[in-house]
Scaffold this motif. Structure first.
Motif, PDB file in Angstrom:
ATOM      1  N   UNK A  39       0.834  -1.192   0.000  1.00  0.00           N
ATOM      2  CA  UNK A  39       0.000   0.000   0.000  1.00  0.00           C
ATOM      3  C   UNK A  39       0.873   1.249   0.000  1.00  0.00           C
ATOM      4  N   UNK A  40       0.308   2.353  -0.449  1.00  0.00           N
ATOM      5  CA  UNK A  40       0.962   3.657  -0.390  1.00  0.00           C
ATOM      6  C   UNK A  40       0.359   4.475   0.746  1.00  0.00           C
ATOM      7  N   UNK A  64      -6.973  10.954   2.668  1.00  0.00           N
ATOM      8  CA  UNK A  64      -5.639  11.471   2.412  1.00  0.00           C
ATOM      9  C   UNK A  64      -5.232  10.917   1.055  1.00  0.00           C
ATOM     10  N   UNK A  65      -4.080  11.296   0.557  1.00  0.00           N
ATOM     11  CA  UNK A  65      -3.659  10.836  -0.767  1.00  0.00           C
ATOM     12  C   UNK A  65      -3.746   9.316  -0.883  1.00  0.00           C
ATOM     13  N   UNK A  66      -4.264   8.847  -2.013  1.00  0.00           N
ATOM     14  CA  UNK A  66      -4.411   7.439  -2.391  1.00  0.00           C
ATOM     15  C   UNK A  66      -5.539   6.735  -1.645  1.00  0.00           C
ATOM     16  N   UNK A  67      -6.184   7.364  -0.657  1.00  0.00           N
ATOM     17  CA  UNK A  67      -7.279   6.755   0.086  1.00  0.00           C
ATOM     18  C   UNK A  67      -8.557   7.521  -0.195  1.00  0.00           C
ATOM     19  N   UNK A 157       5.571   8.650  -4.340  1.00  0.00           N
ATOM     20  CA  UNK A 157       4.673   7.608  -4.844  1.00  0.00           C
ATOM     21  C   UNK A 157       3.279   8.166  -5.073  1.00  0.00           C
ATOM     22  N   UNK A 158       2.809   8.983  -4.127  1.00  0.00           N
ATOM     23  CA  UNK A 158       1.480   9.580  -4.274  1.00  0.00           C
ATOM     24  C   UNK A 158       1.426  10.526  -5.470  1.00  0.00           C
ATOM     25  N   UNK A 159       2.531  11.227  -5.732  1.00  0.00           N
ATOM     26  CA  UNK A 159       2.533  12.205  -6.812  1.00  0.00           C
ATOM     27  C   UNK A 159       2.541  11.564  -8.203  1.00  0.00           C
ATOM     28  N   UNK A 192       7.286  17.367 -10.315  1.00  0.00           N
ATOM     29  CA  UNK A 192       8.375  16.760  -9.537  1.00  0.00           C
ATOM     30  C   UNK A 192       8.639  15.304  -9.886  1.00  0.00           C
ATOM     31  N   UNK A 193       7.632  14.607 -10.444  1.00  0.00           N
ATOM     32  CA  UNK A 193       7.801  13.198 -10.818  1.00  0.00           C
ATOM     33  C   UNK A 193       7.095  12.965 -12.145  1.00  0.00           C
ATOM     34  N   UNK A 194       7.434  11.851 -12.794  1.00  0.00           N
ATOM     35  CA  UNK A 194       6.686  11.421 -13.969  1.00  0.00           C
ATOM     36  C   UNK A 194       5.421  10.727 -13.490  1.00  0.00           C
ATOM     37  N   UNK A 195       4.260  11.182 -13.952  1.00  0.00           N
ATOM     38  CA  UNK A 195       2.999  10.616 -13.500  1.00  0.00           C
ATOM     39  C   UNK A 195       2.705   9.324 -14.253  1.00  0.00           C
ATOM     40  N   UNK A 196       1.829   8.509 -13.682  1.00  0.00           N
ATOM     41  CA  UNK A 196       1.588   7.161 -14.212  1.00  0.00           C
ATOM     42  C   UNK A 196       0.940   7.198 -15.598  1.00  0.00           C
ATOM     43  N   UNK A 197       0.133   8.217 -15.883  1.00  0.00           N
ATOM     44  CA  UNK A 197      -0.465   8.433 -17.200  1.00  0.00           C
ATOM     45  C   UNK A 197      -0.506   9.935 -17.437  1.00  0.00           C
TER      46      UNK A 197
END
Length: 264
Positions: A39-40, A64-67, A157-159, A192-197
């Motif tokens: 989990x994240x 919160x993020x991811x939930x 990870x959330x970003x 700040x990060x490469x997003x998943x899509x």
């Protein structure tokens, strides 16, 4: 041939072997170090909450993020997340083999379940305060042996799923604008990060751009994807040029947000 003589007594040898056998103290310690977290954002005493506790990621409510907040309400204190209802994290990929879900409580009770066919991890509680959920190879019974996740790693990870950037005279701007010798404006925003899509972009509040002969305020709807739909005229006295392009800047009096959403 000389016979080896142990420096340890028989009881000492028996004790050491017992500690190393499956279920023994050494074995349990190794298992806690080898445990995998599927989990994240699991440290609810210090969670990543880019949109705030119980905030919105676009049009979807989150604890919160991811939930995701499926039902009810959440609140937060340093002891953890107090839940009246159900929250859910959706994994990007199925795990593919049996796992166990565990939950550490500060007070009250909560139920945690995971379904690998839907990839849903659900937590339901009636007023319990949750310190930490866990989805891994085994059920956790001694939480003191579980390492606390690094918050900066959790944020990254959330970003990959959601990024909120804000701009104001207090927080600073999230990009620069350049007006070339046509009626077009460009705003460069560096994530700040490469997003998943490729993300959906949602704007909250007005963004004021300075540097033209008159300032331009962009409201929600003026920005489509990465294209600006309003025209601008270069040539203000407070501009400067780089390589033939007029440079300008964002400087909001009120805070505005851009949400980049690539969630499940």
């Amino acid at each position: 041939m000389p016979r080896y003589k142990s420096v340890h007594t028989g009881p000492q040898i028996d004790s050491g072997v017992a500690r190393a056998l499956p279920g023994g103290e050494i074995d349990a310690e190794l298992e806690s170090k080898m445990e995998i977290e599927f989990l994240d954002n699991v440290d609810f005493t210090n969670p990543v909450a880019q949109a705030g506790i119980g905030g919105m990621h676009g049009s979807v409510a989150y604890a919160v993020d991811r939930w995701k907040l499926i039902s009810g309400t959440v609140s937060w204190a340093s002891d953890g997340l107090t839940l009246n209802g159900t929250i859910r994290q959706i994994r990007e990929f199925p795990i593919g083999f049996p796992v166990d879900a565990s939950i550490e409580m500060h007070s009250g009770t909560a139920a945690i379940t995971y379904d690998d066919s839907t990839k849903y991890c659900d937590i339901t509680s009636s007023g319990g305060t949750i310190k930490r959920p866990h989805l891994g190879l085994r059920e956790i019974t001694d939480w003191a042996k579980m390492p606390v996740p690094n918050r900066e790693t959790e944020l990254l990870r959330c970003q990959t799923h959601f990024i909120r950037m804000r701009s104001s005279s207090v927080y600073g701007s999230f990009g620069m604008c350049a007006a070339v010798a046509t009626a077009l404006g460009y705003m460069a925003i560096y994530l700040p990060v490469a997003m998943r899509t490729p993300p959906v972009l949602v704007q909250h509040g007005a963004i004021t751009i300075y540097g033209w002969s008159s300032s331009i305020t962009l409201s929600a709807g003026d920005m489509v994807g990465n294209a600006l739909t309003v025209g601008v005229v270069p040539g203000g006295s407070d501009q400067f040029t780089v390589g033939g392009a007029y440079e300008t800047f964002i400087n909001n009096d009120a805070t505005a947000y851009l949400d980049f959403i690539s969630d499940l």
